[in-house]
Scaffold this motif. Structure first.
Motif, short mmCIF file in Angstrom:
data_model
loop_
_atom_site.label_atom_id
_atom_site.label_comp_id
_atom_site.label_asym_id
_atom_site.label_seq_id
_atom_site.Cartn_x
_atom_site.Cartn_y
_atom_site.Cartn_z
N TRP A 23 0.83 34.21 9.52
CA TRP A 23 0.27 35.20 10.41
C TRP A 23 0.10 34.69 11.84
O TRP A 23 -0.38 35.43 12.71
CB TRP A 23 -1.07 35.71 9.86
N TYR A 27 -6.17 43.81 10.89
CA TYR A 27 -6.36 42.53 10.19
C TYR A 27 -6.41 41.33 11.14
O TYR A 27 -6.62 40.21 10.69
CB TYR A 27 -5.28 42.33 9.13
N GLN A 28 -6.20 41.55 12.44
CA GLN A 28 -6.36 40.48 13.44
C GLN A 28 -7.63 40.79 14.24
O GLN A 28 -7.59 41.31 15.34
CB GLN A 28 -5.14 40.41 14.35
N SER A 51 -2.01 32.75 13.09
CA SER A 51 -3.41 32.94 13.45
C SER A 51 -4.20 31.71 13.02
O SER A 51 -3.63 30.74 12.49
CB SER A 51 -3.96 34.20 12.77
N THR A 68 -11.05 40.53 16.37
CA THR A 68 -11.71 39.76 17.43
C THR A 68 -13.20 40.07 17.48
O THR A 68 -14.02 39.17 17.68
CB THR A 68 -11.07 40.06 18.80
N SER A 103 -1.42 45.23 14.00
CA SER A 103 -2.00 44.36 12.97
C SER A 103 -2.75 45.16 11.92
O SER A 103 -3.23 44.59 10.93
CB SER A 103 -2.96 43.34 13.60
N HIS A 117 -10.25 45.12 17.11
CA HIS A 117 -9.04 44.29 17.15
C HIS A 117 -8.19 44.76 18.33
O HIS A 117 -8.08 45.96 18.59
CB HIS A 117 -8.26 44.41 15.85
N HIS A 147 -8.89 34.64 8.59
CA HIS A 147 -8.23 34.17 9.81
C HIS A 147 -8.63 35.05 10.98
O HIS A 147 -9.24 36.11 10.81
CB HIS A 147 -6.71 34.21 9.63
N PHE A 148 -8.26 34.60 12.19
CA PHE A 148 -8.48 35.40 13.40
C PHE A 148 -7.39 35.04 14.41
O PHE A 148 -6.81 33.94 14.35
CB PHE A 148 -9.89 35.17 13.97
N PRO A 149 -7.09 35.94 15.35
CA PRO A 149 -5.98 35.70 16.28
C PRO A 149 -6.34 34.71 17.37
O PRO A 149 -7.51 34.42 17.62
CB PRO A 149 -5.72 37.09 16.87
#
Length: 681
Positions: free
Chosen positions: A326, A256-257, A328, A259, A253, A248, A296-298
Motif C-alpha cells: 500500500w 483506507y488511507q 504506506s 489522516t 483509497s 482521508h 497503516h497510514f499514508p
C-alpha cells in the motif's frame, strides 16, 4: 452496559465545555442543534491575556497513563478544546511532539504566522506541548507548526482534531463532539441486537458512491440518512457497515488511507451531521458498524508521517514500519503513546458516535512480520518466529478495553489467514474479537458458483469444505467490496449462463449464504444485482430497479433477511456445531445438497435443499428428522423473485420411509438453480 448520555463517559466539566459552543451547521435536522450561542461573552471586562497562556487539562495521573500506554480517553485531553480561562473563552491546544524544538499554532486567526502563538512544552518529559489561546473558538482552521531538530519547519494537522477542511484542503478545525442523542431505546437494548445468538445481516456501504445527486455530487450525511434508512428497512438488513468515514485526503483509497483518525469526513458534513445519521439509523432499529484502520497510514506531508521530524507514529525500522503493498506506513505498536492513540481512537467512535461495532481492517497484515515481504525483508521476533508480538499484544489489550467499556458491541476482524483464536477469548489465548470474516468460505463459494453447472458435480467438496472449520471461529460470511472491483466483475456478472440463469444462480448463492452458519455481510448494489463493477466515483445503478430481474433480486434479499430474523434455527446456534447437520452430500451427479439448521427448540428445525443445476426435479426424496407436515417457507425460484415458479405449494407429509439416514422422508419438487427451505408444522 455502555452509557448513553449526551457525552458518554465525560466529566460534568467536559460536558459543559463542549455544550457551550456546540452548534452544528445542519439546520433541517430534528434534534441536531442546541440553543447555545457560540463564543457567548462571559465577562464584560475580560482581563488582558497574552497570545498564548500557560494552561493544561492534564493531571499527573493523565501523564503517567499516557507514558505507560494506558490512557484510553486521549481525545478528552489532546487536540483542541474550547474552554473558559480567567473569564475568557478561547481554545486549549495540546499536541504530542517529543522531538520538536518548538511548536506553534498557525491559522487564519494569525495569518499563518509561525512565531505569534508558540505552545509550551511540559516539564514532565511527556513530549506534550500545550497552551491556551484566547478569543478563538469553534470553526477556526489551524495547524501545528513544528520546528524539527534538523531545522525543518513542518506544518502538521492535529492528530486528534474532530473536524477538517473539506479535501483537498487539509487544515484541522476547532470543533466539539456535543450532540443531543435520541437513541436511548436503541442503546439500552442493543445488546440483544449485537448478541452472538441474534441475527446479524450487514449492509456494507461506501458513503461517497451509494447514491449521488443528478450532477454526480456526493450527498450530505443528512440526505444519506433519509434515503439509507428507508432502503435498509425495505431490504431488512439488521446493521449497516460504513467503509472508513474517517478523514482521508485521497478519495480513490475508499477511505483506507486515513489522516484524520478522530474526524468523520467533511465531504459529507460536520461531526454532528454524522451523529445525526447514526442517530436516525438507531431510531429505526438499525445498528452501525464502522470500518477501522489501525494497520497503516499514508505518508502525506501534512499528516502523521515523521510528525515531529522523527518516526513518531510509524515504526523506525522500515521492515516493520513500511507497507510494500500500500506504499504506506505502519504504526509502532510497541510504543506506549502510540498504543494509547490507537485504543483511544477505537474507543472514541464507540463513545462519542454511538457505533455498535468496529470492523478492523487488514488484521493479517498486522499479525505477521513477513506479510507481503520476501526473505531478507523482515526480521523474526525474539523467539525466531514470524508473528508480530507487539501487534498481537495490542489486539488483546484493545479488545479487553473495548468490551470492558462497551460489552454490548462487536469487534470484527478482517483476517484472511488461519491464525488461531482470532475470535476466541483472551483468557483462552485468543485475540478477543467477537467475530472474524470467513474469507475461505467466500473464496470457495465464488469459485464454485462461477463454474458452469454442468461441471459442478466435480467440485462438490469445494462447496462443502467450509463446514469442516466453520465452528473454529465466530465467522461472518462476507461478500464485500473487494469482490466486485479491479476486474473481478459484479456478483451477478460472475454467474454463468444467460440472464435468467445468472440471476437464478445469484439468488441460489444468497440462499446458501443465509442458511449457512454465521452472520452475513453483503456489499451495496449486490442486493439488486448491480451488473457493473463498483466504481467509487459514481452512484450505484439504481435505475436497474426498473427491470424485473433486479426487482426480483431485491425482493429475494428482503425475503431472506426476513427469514433469517424470523427463524431461530438460523441464528440461535449460528456459531456452534450443534446448529448445523449435513443430511446428504452424496448426490454429485445432480449437484444437490441437503442440510439441516437447528435452534434451541427442536420444533424450529429447518431443512435446506439446494439444486445447483438448471435441471428441475420432481418427486425428489429427502430425509427429514421427524414425522409431520412439512411446508415450504422459502423458494428462491418464486415468480415474485423472477423465478420460474416451480414451488411446493401443497403440504408435504413425512412418510415412514427411511432415507439419507433419517427414519422419515418427503418427496418434493426441486426448482432449477433453486433453493427450497422447509419447516415442520
Amino acid at each position: 452496559m455502555a452509557k448513553t448520555s449526551k457525552a458518554n463517559s465525560q466529566s460534568e466539566e467536559l460536558q459543559q465545555e463542549e455544550k457551550a459552543t456546540a452548534k452544528p451547521k445542519t439546520t433541517k435536522k430534528k434534534g441536531n442543534a442546541d440553543n447555545k450561542q457560540e463564543n457567548e461573552p462571559i465577562n464584560v471586562n475580560p482581563p488582558q491575556l497574552k497570545n498564548v497562556e500557560v494552561y493544561s487539562r492534564f493531571t499527573d495521573f493523565d501523564i503517567n497513563l499516557f507514558k505507560s500506554g494506558k490512557h484510553f480517553r486521549l481525545y478528552e485531553k489532546l487536540g483542541s478544546h474550547v474552554v473558559e480561562y480567567l473569564g475568557v473563552t478561547g481554545t486549549y491546544f495540546a499536541v504530542w511532539a517529543p522531538a520538536a524544538k518548538y511548536v506553534s499554532v498557525i491559522g487564519n486567526f494569525n495569518y499563518w504566522n509561525r512565531d505569534s502563538h508558540p505552545l509550551f512544552v511540559r516539564w514532565d518529559e511527556s513530549g506534550i506541548w500545550e497552551g491556551f489561546i484566547p478569543h478563538i473558538g469553534k470553526g477556526e482552521a489551524y495547524k501545528f507548526c513544528i520546528g524539527t531538530q534538523d531545522g525543518r519547519q513542518l506544518e502538521k494537522i492535529d492528530p486528534y482534531a474532530h473536524y477538517f477542511e473539506e479535501p483537498p484542503k487539509t487544515a484541522s478545525i476547532v470543533w466539539d463532539n456535543w450532540y443531543e442523542w435520541n437513541d436511548k431505546d436503541w442503546m439500552k437494548n442493543r445488546w440483544e441486537k449485537n448478541s452472538l445468538s441474534a441475527p446479524m445481516s450487514v449492509y456494507e456501504v461506501h458513503l461517497g458512491s451509494w447514491q449521488k445527486t443528478l450532477d454526480n455530487n456526493v450527498l450530505s450525511y443528512g440526505e444519506i440518512a433519509e434515503r439509507l434508512v428507508n432502503h435498509v428497512k425495505q431490504t431488512g438488513f439488521t446493521h449497516v457497515e460504513f467503509m472508513p468515514v474517517m478523514e482521508h485526503p485521497y478519495a480513490p483509497s475508499w477511505g483506507y488511507q486515513v489522516t484524520g483518525f478522530f474526524a468523520p469526513s467533511s465531504r459529507f458534513g460536520n461531526p454532528q451531521d454524522f451523529m445525526y445519521l447514526v442517530d436516525e439509523l438507531h431510531k429505526n432499529g438499525i445498528g452501525v458498524i464502522l470500518d477501522w484502520v489501525p494497520s497503516h497510514f499514508p505518508g502525506d506531508a501534512h499528516a502523521l508521517f515523521e510528525y515531529d521530524g522523527t518516526h513518531l507514529y510509524e515504526h523506525p525500522d522500515m521492515r516493520k514500519g513500511y507497507h510494500p503493498d500500500w506504499k504506506s506506513y505502519i504504526f509502532n505498536y510497541g510504543r506506549n503513546e502510540v498504543r494509547s492513540f490507537l485504543i483511544s481512537n477505537a474507543l472514541y467512535w464507540l463513545d462519542r458516535f454511538h457505533a455498535d461495532g468496529l470492523r478492523v481492517d487488514a488484521v493479517a497484515s498486522m499479525l505477521y512480520l513477513d506479510y507481503s515481504r520476501n526473505a531478507g525483508e523482515w526480521e523474526p521476533n525474539e523467539f525466531g518466529g514470524n508473528h508480530h508480538l507487539e501487534a498481537i499484544s495490542l489486539f488483546r489489550e484493545l479488545n479487553e478495553v473495548l468490551y470492558s467499556n462497551f460489552p454490548d458491541v462487536q469487534a470484527i476482524a478482517e483476517e484472511s489467514t488461519s491464525f488461531t483464536g482470532v475470535s476466541r477469548p483472551i483468557y483462552m489465548g485468543g485475540l478477543g474479537f467477537g467475530q472474524k470474516w470467513m474469507m475461505g468460505w467466500m473464496n470457495d463459494t465464488l469459485k464454485y458458483f462461477e463454474k458452469d453447472p454442468m461441471y459442478r458435480k466435480y467440485h462438490q467438496d469445494q462447496i462443502t469444505f467450509s463446514t469442516v472449520y466453520a465452528f473454529s471461529e465466530n465467522f461472518m460470511l462476507p461478500l464485500s467490496h473487494d469482490e466486485v472491483v479491479y476486474g473481478k466483475k459484479s456478483l451477478v456478472s460472475k454467474m454463468p449462463g444467460d440472464e435468467w440463469q445468472r440471476f437464478a444462480n445469484l439468488r441460489l448463492l444468497f440462499s446458501y449464504m443465509f442458511t449457512h452458519p454465521g452472520s452475513k455481510l453483503i456489499f451495496m448494489g449486490s442486493e439488486f444485482g448491480q451488473t457493473a463493477e463498483w466504481n467509487y466515483a459514481q452512484s450505484l445503478d439504481w435505475h436497474l430497479l426498473e427491470f424485473a430481474p433486479h426487482q426480483g433480486m431485491q425482493k429475494c434479499i428482503s425475503a431472506l433477511n426476513a427469514l433469517y430474523k424470523s427463524q431461530p434455527a438460523l441464528y440461535d446456534k449460528q456459531f456452534a456445531q450443534e446448529g448445523f447437520e449435513w443430511i446428504d452430500t452424496s448426490d454429485r451427479n445432480n449437484s444437490v445438497l441437503v442440510y439441516s439448521r437447528k435452534g434451541n427448540e427442536r420444533k424450529n428445525q429447518l431443512i435446506v435443499v439446494l439444486n445447483m443445476t438448471p435441471v428441475p426435479h420432481s418427486n425428489y426424496r429427502v430425509g427429514v428428522p421427524m414425522q409431520g407436515i412439512w411446508t415450504e417457507i422459502f423458494n428462491s425460484d418464486s415468480e415474485e423473485f423472477y423465478g420460474s415458479g416451480k414451488t411446493n405449494k401443497d403440504a408435504l407429509i413425512a412418510e415412514e420411509i427411511s432415507w439419507q439416514g433419517k427414519a422419515y422422508s418427503i418427496a418434493l419438487t426441486l426448482p432449477p438453480l433453486g433453493a427450497v427451505i422447509l419447516k415442520v408444522k
